[in-house]
Write a protein that holds these residues in place. Structure first.
Motif, PDB file in Angstrom:
ATOM      1  N   GLY A 168       0.780  -1.228   0.000  1.00 37.83           N
ATOM      2  CA  GLY A 168       0.000   0.000   0.000  1.00 37.83           C
ATOM      3  C   GLY A 168       0.809   1.275   0.000  1.00 37.83           C
ATOM      4  O   GLY A 168       0.248   2.367  -0.149  1.00 37.83           O
ATOM      5  N   ASP A 169       2.142   1.175   0.130  1.00 40.61           N
ATOM      6  CA  ASP A 169       2.985   2.369   0.036  1.00 40.61           C
ATOM      7  C   ASP A 169       2.917   2.948  -1.377  1.00 40.61           C
ATOM      8  O   ASP A 169       2.826   2.203  -2.364  1.00 40.61           O
ATOM      9  CB  ASP A 169       4.447   2.025   0.343  1.00 40.61           C
ATOM     10  N   PHE A 170       2.996   4.269  -1.469  1.00 41.04           N
ATOM     11  CA  PHE A 170       3.145   4.954  -2.750  1.00 41.04           C
ATOM     12  C   PHE A 170       4.392   5.818  -2.607  1.00 41.04           C
ATOM     13  O   PHE A 170       4.354   6.895  -2.021  1.00 41.04           O
ATOM     14  CB  PHE A 170       1.909   5.788  -3.060  1.00 41.04           C
ATOM     15  N   VAL A 171       5.499   5.308  -3.142  1.00 39.44           N
ATOM     16  CA  VAL A 171       6.813   5.925  -2.954  1.00 39.44           C
ATOM     17  C   VAL A 171       7.244   6.614  -4.242  1.00 39.44           C
ATOM     18  O   VAL A 171       7.298   5.995  -5.307  1.00 39.44           O
ATOM     19  CB  VAL A 171       7.869   4.865  -2.561  1.00 39.44           C
ATOM     20  N   SER A 172       7.583   7.902  -4.135  1.00 34.31           N
ATOM     21  CA  SER A 172       8.100   8.661  -5.272  1.00 34.31           C
ATOM     22  C   SER A 172       9.584   8.906  -5.070  1.00 34.31           C
ATOM     23  O   SER A 172      10.017   9.303  -3.982  1.00 34.31           O
ATOM     24  CB  SER A 172       7.378  10.009  -5.392  1.00 34.31           C
ATOM     25  N   ILE A 173      10.381   8.657  -6.111  1.00 36.40           N
ATOM     26  CA  ILE A 173      11.819   8.911  -6.065  1.00 36.40           C
ATOM     27  C   ILE A 173      12.134  10.030  -7.051  1.00 36.40           C
ATOM     28  O   ILE A 173      11.817   9.933  -8.242  1.00 36.40           O
ATOM     29  CB  ILE A 173      12.628   7.652  -6.423  1.00 36.40           C
TER      30      ILE A 173
ATOM     31  N   ALA B  49       1.728  -1.906  -3.662  1.00 35.85           N
ATOM     32  CA  ALA B  49       2.687  -0.814  -3.485  1.00 35.85           C
ATOM     33  C   ALA B  49       3.055  -0.224  -4.837  1.00 35.85           C
ATOM     34  O   ALA B  49       3.120  -0.936  -5.853  1.00 35.85           O
ATOM     35  CB  ALA B  49       3.937  -1.321  -2.778  1.00 35.85           C
ATOM     36  N   VAL B  50       3.282   1.084  -4.873  1.00 42.30           N
ATOM     37  CA  VAL B  50       3.714   1.779  -6.084  1.00 42.30           C
ATOM     38  C   VAL B  50       5.067   2.416  -5.810  1.00 42.30           C
ATOM     39  O   VAL B  50       5.238   3.142  -4.822  1.00 42.30           O
ATOM     40  CB  VAL B  50       2.699   2.862  -6.505  1.00 42.30           C
TER      41      VAL B  50
END
Length: 223
Positions: free
Chosen positions: A32-37, A193-194
């Motif tokens: 369920g995390d939505f992580v932007s790098i 997760a994204v």
């Protein structure tokens, strides 16, 4: 933990000197995390995604998915990991021109033997990304935003635990970008997760975590 990256390093030879594209990166991602790098071009963002996706091998460090060390996988297990655990949306347009939209989406389903059929699931995913009417169409008939939606639907066909997206909105207009980002938010809300690399700072507000990459090192920002 869905994904655990520890002390990951990827080193290349640049002339006579070693060059670390990825330098002792640590990263944990939960369902369920939505992580932007974010980060400048050449900072190592795409290399990191390719390592996590199993497309590159690191010089050192470890990558665990659902507690399993993916670096220990032999060819078949590594292919199954890429096909089942990871959904990958690469830069640009990667759909196959000679297949219909429907066939593009369901193609990864057939790489390994699975129960059930792919057509109904593919049509459902096309509905979720907003283009069910384009199922019989060919890629040449689609806009850039529509092609990106096909890539996303295809990446989700095998119910991956993590969706990896490399610059998914780089060539899209403002409205289509907002629609794609809203779709990613819904995907993460459903438990997938994204993990997204982006240059567009406006898009990071859709996620719950922002990380910065510089010279191969990764640091997390407080939102």
């Amino acid at each position: 933990m869905l994904l655990e990256v520890k002390d990951l390093t990827k080193e290349y030879q640049r002339g006579k000197a070693p060059f670390k594209a990825i330098d002792r990166v640590n990263l944990s991602v939960s369902s369920g995390d939505f992580v932007s790098i974010i980060g400048r071009s050449g900072s190592g963002k795409s290399t990191l995604l390719n390592l996590i996706a199993g497309l590159l091998s690191p010089t050192s460090g470890s990558i665990e998915a659902d507690g399993q060390d993916i670096l220990s996988y032999h060819d078949k297990a590594a292919s199954l990991y890429r096909n089942s655990k990871i959904g990958y949306v690469p830069q640009g347009h990667s759909v196959l021109a000679n297949l219909t939209v429907l066939d593009n989406v369901r193609l990864p389903f057939y790489f390994f033997k699975r129960a059930g059929g792919a057509e109904e699931k593919a049509l459902s995913l096309l509905g979720q990304v907003g283009i069910p009417h384009l199922a019989p169409s060919y890629p040449k008939e689609l806009s850039g935003g529509e092609l990106r939606r096909v890539s996303i639907a295809r990446a989700l066909i095998n119910d991956p635990g993590i969706l990896i997206a490399d610059e998914p909105t780089s060539d899209l207009d403002t409205q289509t970008t907002a629609e794609i980002m809203g779709l990613f938010r819904r995907i993460s809300g459903s438990g997938t997760a994204v993990l997204m690399v982006t240059h567009e700072l406006d898009t990071v507000d859709y996620g719950n975590r922002v990380l910065t990459m510089a010279s191969g090192r990764l640091t997390e920002r407080v939102k």
